[in-house]
Structures are given as C-alpha cells and as structure tokens.
Enzyme design. Structure first.
Site, PDB file in Angstrom:
ATOM      1  N   HIS A 158       0.953  -1.185  -0.023  1.00  0.00           N
ATOM      2  CA  HIS A 158      -0.019   0.053   0.161  1.00  0.00           C
ATOM      3  C   HIS A 158       0.845   1.086   0.004  1.00  0.00           C
ATOM      4  CE1 HIS A 158      -2.875   2.904   1.942  1.00  0.00           C
ATOM      5  NE2 HIS A 158      -3.609   2.360   0.955  1.00  0.00           N
TER       6      HIS A 158
ATOM      7  N   LEU B  36      -6.826   6.614   4.626  1.00  0.00           N
ATOM      8  CA  LEU B  36      -6.875   6.149   3.223  1.00  0.00           C
ATOM      9  C   LEU B  36      -7.131   4.745   3.162  1.00  0.00           C
ATOM     10  CD1 LEU B  36      -6.353   6.931   0.070  1.00  0.00           C
ATOM     11  CD2 LEU B  36      -4.089   6.532   0.535  1.00  0.00           C
ATOM     12  N   SER B  37      -8.073   4.254   2.283  1.00  0.00           N
ATOM     13  CA  SER B  37      -8.503   2.929   2.442  1.00  0.00           C
ATOM     14  C   SER B  37      -7.403   2.079   1.977  1.00  0.00           C
ATOM     15  CB  SER B  37      -9.801   2.830   1.948  1.00  0.00           C
ATOM     16  OG  SER B  37      -9.609   2.244   0.333  1.00  0.00           O
ATOM     17  N   LYS B  38      -7.394   0.788   2.478  1.00  0.00           N
ATOM     18  CA  LYS B  38      -6.609  -0.177   2.112  1.00  0.00           C
ATOM     19  C   LYS B  38      -6.740  -0.628   0.684  1.00  0.00           C
ATOM     20  CE  LYS B  38      -3.721  -1.485   5.409  1.00  0.00           C
ATOM     21  NZ  LYS B  38      -2.149  -1.225   5.027  1.00  0.00           N
ATOM     22  N   ARG B  39      -7.975  -0.690   0.300  1.00  0.00           N
ATOM     23  CA  ARG B  39      -8.057  -0.998  -1.034  1.00  0.00           C
ATOM     24  C   ARG B  39      -8.185   0.328  -2.075  1.00  0.00           C
ATOM     25  NH1 ARG B  39     -10.767  -3.796   2.322  1.00  0.00           N
ATOM     26  NH2 ARG B  39     -10.118  -6.063   2.721  1.00  0.00           N
TER      27      ARG B  39
END
Ligand code: GLU
Length: 497
Positions: free
Chosen positions: A22, A252-255
């Site tokens: 990420h 901030l999203s992981k995906r």
C-alpha cells in the site's frame, strides 16, 4: 531538545506481509529511507509476520518488487541478509520467547490463564481484561501451568501515574497509565505480539530511529515501559502522519480509495496500481515526499538526491494529510517532459507491447520526443501514438466525422485534401518546419484557418482527432506514406458522398 542522531543511523520499515504494498506504507518507508540516506546510515526491511492468519503468500515478493521499482535500496532484509538477521519475525520466535520469560522472571510480566469464555464475559461486562491473573500467587500459577492450561504472557502496566515520551515530530507526549491495559506480549501459541516483537527486534537490530504510523502513538507508553523493563536504551521515535482519503475524511482505504464527495472515481493506492496506471517511479516518489513534508522554496519538483540532502524527521508535519492524488498526473507529466528520450522510449515500449503492438525500437525513438509534452501517464501512449506501430499497409482512412474539422463540410474537407497531397508531394525538404510553412501558405491560399487545414491533415494521416503534432507525425511517417494516407482519406470521402 531531542538529540537527532545517536551513533550510526539505522532506520527500518517493518510491514506485515498481508497483501500488495500500500502506498501509505511506502510513504512511511520513504521518510525512513530518506533519513537513513541523509545520514549515511542503513535502511532495514523487516517482515512482521507474527500474525500468521493474516500472512499472504507472495506478499514479501510484492513488497520487494515495490522497493525495486521505486529505486529505494535496502541494506539489510530478508533477501539482502545482514548481520542482525533473520529479518523475518516468524524465524526469531525463540528470541521473543526468551525476552518474554525474562520479563516474567523480573516481575514485569505475568502469565495470564484467562480462557476465551472469561475474556468474553469481561468484554460483555463492558471492560477490557480485568487483570485477574496479574497477582496470582506463584503456587497457583504453577498449578495451572502443570494442568497444562494454556496461557499468554501479559505486561504489567503501572496502575497509576503517567508515562512521558519524546517524539521527534510531536515533541513531548504524555499518557495516563490508567488508560492502558496489560497488553499481551506472547500468545498461547508461542508467537509474540507486535508490542513485544518489534521492541526486541529494534533493540537487537540496533535501530536508531523508529519511524512508524501515528496509529501506534496510543501504544507508545506501553512500548516505552517495555523498553525500560527490558533495561535497554531506547531509540528515538517519530510517529508519522498518515494519509487520509482524498476528501480528507477517514484514513486512506486499504483497497481502492474513492472520492467520497465526488463521482466515486477510484484512485490508485497500491504500488502495482501506480505501475499499471503508467506512472514513473520518480514521479511517485516526488508525489509521496510532498505529503506531510515539503522541500521548501515553494518547490514541488525535486530529485531524490535533493530530497535526501534536505530531509529531516523533525520537519515532518504532524497533521494527517488528504491524499493529493489529483496532483499526480500533473507531476507525472512534468517528469515525462523532462525525461531523457531513450529512457522514455524504454518505459513506453512495454506499455505498447502490453497493448498488443509490435514495437520497432528505431521508430519508437523518433516518436518518444514528440510525445513528451502530451503524455500524462505512460499509458496515454497507446491512444495517442499506437497508430505509429500498426501495420501501415492496413491503415484505413477515418470516417468523415473524424476528418471534418470545425465549420467545415465535406466539400471543404475535400478541397483541403486535394490541394495538400500534390503540395506535400512537391516538397524537397519534408521536415516538419518546412511542412508547417508550406501548409500555412496553403491555408491562406484556400481561405481556411491554419487549424482547419492542419486538423484535416492530422485526422487523415493518423485516423484520430487527438495525436502528436501533425507535422512531426508526418515527418516520422515519411513523405510517401503521409501522401498515401491523404489520398486514402480523399478517396474515402468521395466514396461516402
Ligand atoms: N508491522 C507494523 C505495521 O505494519 C509495523 C509498525 C512499525 O513500524 O513499528 O503496522
């Protein structure tokens, strides 16, 4: 004032191998790497795989590939080796177990035999672990042990007072000990938790500066107490701000991150998504360096070497930042413009090949310079200039709606094509500068605007409305091929009408 360095600088990035890399993690790693390089120190990669359930096969390779692509070199790590290895936590279990035993023996930790049922009762009662095994008489503990009752090792957090820590970015931070639980250090399966494992490793790997996400700040007092209980000198700490979603709301999203307040556009958050989207590694590094740190002098574009020469942990902004993804295309475009043509051609080749083109390298070297100012990402090359790599013999004239320019009808378009063919054929010097002069004169003669004539030719020779500059394009296609395409366009227009 906190001393900035103590002995050799050794920083580390300590990801859990739970999936693709990420960008938030890379941003933390980048700051640790900058700092190590600035001080001529070492940068270490350590794999924190003590939560085996979350470990994903292949994740270490993906992490390494990400570093490779970004050009962030690693001095010690699972692949590189080093004198403080192994650099994978699951290969160091005995060390953690012996440190946990040492903490029990010195009275700083204890065996806790709480069963799953007991723990869930405590949770239902609304509290955390109630420390019921903390003061178990040794005799009783020995009996439970002898019965084979599984247990964990927990740290004995002071029950009152404060713990004070120093953070290079945040200054002095204070915590009330009553807010902290007796955290688990070693699980019943013999695996350590993060709390114990990272301290043992940071000590034995002689890490000088721990840089990690601010999410670890609440556990900082626990960690400070463990360092003290083990009797080790502490490194320096910097809790880095994290990236928020582009709208500034939430981490901030992981995906795929999404612009929650816009149209749901997905943005890249994984390193391989940046690669696939056609960004240059140097642009991505520059982009990340600008989040939570700034170069100064109002400069947004700088090289890695320049950033290293200036970087200091204490200049990192403590506030979390919204992910400024909208800037990346601009920054990438700037890097493409400034790129050396041979280098750019090397980057464009696989993109074209992945799109199914057979790439003639000599032609690509001619095409790359005329693309520079037009590409935002490497992937744009496919739509913009793929036609150069099609089989020229199979070129088909575009439909009239592509050929016809603003305020032009079929008749006007035909006039331009009819006149341009022989005029271009009569040229001795087919350089783009000459073409420009000749076609400008032709536009005047025919009573059209330059843009109408140039646009008609662009569409005729490329089959597209958007392309690299028309005359540079025709120069690369060559005089004969350009004229052939103009004649094809004229013929197709005649056939249509
Ligand atoms: N494995 C931890 C994480 O991924 C590392 C935190 C640290 O850098 O100490 O969050």
């Amino acid at each position: 004032m906190i001393a900035e360095t103590r002995g050799p600088v050794r920083t580390r990035y300590a990801p859990s191998p739970t999936g693709p890399q990420h960008i938030g993690g890379i941003r933390s790693a980048l700051f640790a790497w900058f700092f190590a390089r600035r001080h001529g120190g070492q940068f270490i990669l350590r794999i924190e795989d003590t939560d085996q359930k979350r470990t994903v096969p292949g994740a270490i390779e993906m992490i390494l590939e990400s570093f490779d692509w970004l050009g962030m070199d690693i001095d010690e790590g699972p692949l590189q080796g080093g004198e403080f290895g192994p650099y994978v936590q699951s290969q160091r279990l005995e060390l953690y177990q012996s440190c946990a035993r040492q903490l029990v023996d010195s009275g700083h930790a204890y065996k806790c035999f709480a069963t799953a049922a007991e723990l869930s009762e405590m949770r239902e009662a609304g509290g955390g672990y109630d420390r019921r095994y903390r003061d178990l008489p040794p005799q009783a503990a020995a009996e439970l042990e002898a019965e084979g009752r599984p247990g964990v090792i927990r740290f004995k957090m002071p029950l009152s007072g404060k713990t004070v820590g120093q953070d290079l970015i945040r200054g002095q931070v204070e915590f009330d000990n009553t807010q902290l639980q007796d955290a688990v250090l070693l699980k019943s399966d013999g695996f350590p938790t993060y709390h114990l494992a990272h301290i043992v490793d940071d000590h034995y790997m002689q890490i000088s500066h721990i840089t990690r996400a601010v999410e670890w700040l609440p556990s900082f007092p626990l960690h400070l107490r463990i360092w003290d209980a083990l009797g080790w000198d502490k490194p320096l700490f910097a809790h880095l701000p994290v990236l928020l979603n582009p709208n500034g709301k939430g981490k901030l999203s992981k995906r795929k991150a999404r612009f929650a307040d816009a149209d749901g556009t997905s943005v890249p958050v994984l390193v391989h998504e940046f690669i696939q989207a056609g960004y240059l590694p140097e642009a991505v590094i520059n982009f990340l360096a600008n989040i939570g740190w700034n170069f100064g002098d109002d400069r947004e574009i700088f090289s890695v070497a320049e950033a290293i020469a200036r970087f200091d942990l204490k200049d990192v902004n403590p506030a979390n930042s919204a992910y400024p993804i909208a800037k990346l295309d601009w920054l990438n475009g700037q890097y493409i413009q400034a790129a050396d043509c041979a280098y750019l051609a090397g980057l464009l080749k696989p993109v074209l090949e992945n799109a199914g083109y057979q790439v003639d390298e000599a032609r690509l070297r001619k095409v790359a310079p005329i693309l520079k100012v037009r590409l935002k990402t490497l992937n744009d090359v496919v739509d913009m200039a793929g036609f150069f790599f099609d089989d020229w013999e199979c070129f088909a004239a575009p439909a009239p709606d592509i050929l016809m320019q603003k305020k032009m009808d079929v008749e006007a378009t035909r006039r331009v094509l009819q006149a341009a063919g022989p005029t271009l054929a009569s040229m001795k010097d087919f350089s783009h500068d000459q073409q420009y002069l000749v076609m400008k004169a032709l536009a005047k003669e025919l009573g059209f605007k330059n843009g109408q004539v140039f646009g008609t030719l662009r569409a005729a020779v490329t089959g597209q409305k958007v392309s690299p500059p028309t005359f540079e394009t025709m120069e690369i296609l060559g005089q004969a091929e350009s004229i052939r395409r103009i004649q094809l366009a004229e013929a197709s227009l005649n056939a249509e009408t």
